[in-house]
Design a protein around this motif. Structure first.
Motif, short mmCIF file in Angstrom:
data_model
loop_
_atom_site.label_atom_id
_atom_site.label_comp_id
_atom_site.label_asym_id
_atom_site.label_seq_id
_atom_site.Cartn_x
_atom_site.Cartn_y
_atom_site.Cartn_z
N ARG A 179 5.79 6.93 0.88
CA ARG A 179 6.22 5.80 1.70
C ARG A 179 5.34 4.60 1.37
O ARG A 179 4.12 4.66 1.53
N LEU A 180 5.96 3.54 0.92
CA LEU A 180 5.25 2.31 0.65
C LEU A 180 5.31 1.40 1.87
O LEU A 180 6.31 1.38 2.59
N THR A 181 4.23 0.67 2.07
CA THR A 181 4.13 -0.27 3.18
C THR A 181 3.81 -1.66 2.65
O THR A 181 2.97 -1.80 1.76
N TYR A 205 8.83 -1.23 5.05
CA TYR A 205 8.55 0.08 4.48
C TYR A 205 9.60 0.42 3.42
O TYR A 205 10.73 -0.05 3.46
N SER A 217 0.86 -1.19 0.00
CA SER A 217 0.00 0.00 0.00
C SER A 217 0.89 1.23 0.00
O SER A 217 2.10 1.13 0.23
N GLY A 218 0.28 2.38 -0.27
CA GLY A 218 1.01 3.63 -0.20
C GLY A 218 1.41 4.23 -1.53
O GLY A 218 1.99 5.32 -1.57
#
Length: 116
Positions: A19-21, A79, A7-8
């Motif tokens: 920021r990707l999670t 992350y 997500s993100g």
């Protein structure tokens, strides 16, 4: 059942940040090496960054100094902080979990678009 979910993603202007999670569930544990890969249109999937179970990180030369990978084993989360984004960073970003003695898992991907 093992799940890997990113997500993100989103759209951002050049120079911006995202920021990707990546959240995992199932049998994926802190013994896995977690990584982020990306695939741009018409190109092969490429490594962006990895974080080993021993705490080592590795980055593609193209993102070194701009992206930071981190992980929170208590939350089963990885992350990817992306700063100073460039149009060439536009791609689908995939989370990957791999282990030398077990299966490798991929998420479905999240789109990142960098454009003015």
């Amino acid at each position: 059942q093992v799940q890997v979910a990113e997500s993100g993603g989103g759209s951002v202007q050049p120079g911006g940040s995202l920021r990707l999670t990546c959240t995992t569930s199932g049998t994926i544990s802190s013994t896995y090496t977690m990584g982020w890969y990306r695939q741009a249109p018409g190109k092969q999937r490429e490594l962006v960054a990895t974080f080993t179970s021993g705490g080592r990180t590795n980055y593609a030369e193209s993102v070194e100094g701009r992206f930071t990978i981190s992980r929170d084993n208590a939350k089963n989360t990885v992350y990817l902080q992306m700063n100073s984004l460039k149009p060439e960073d536009t791609a689908i970003y995939y989370c990957n979990a791999r282990h030398p003695l077990r299966n490798t898992y991929w998420g479905q991907g999240t789109q990142v678009t960098v454009s003015s």
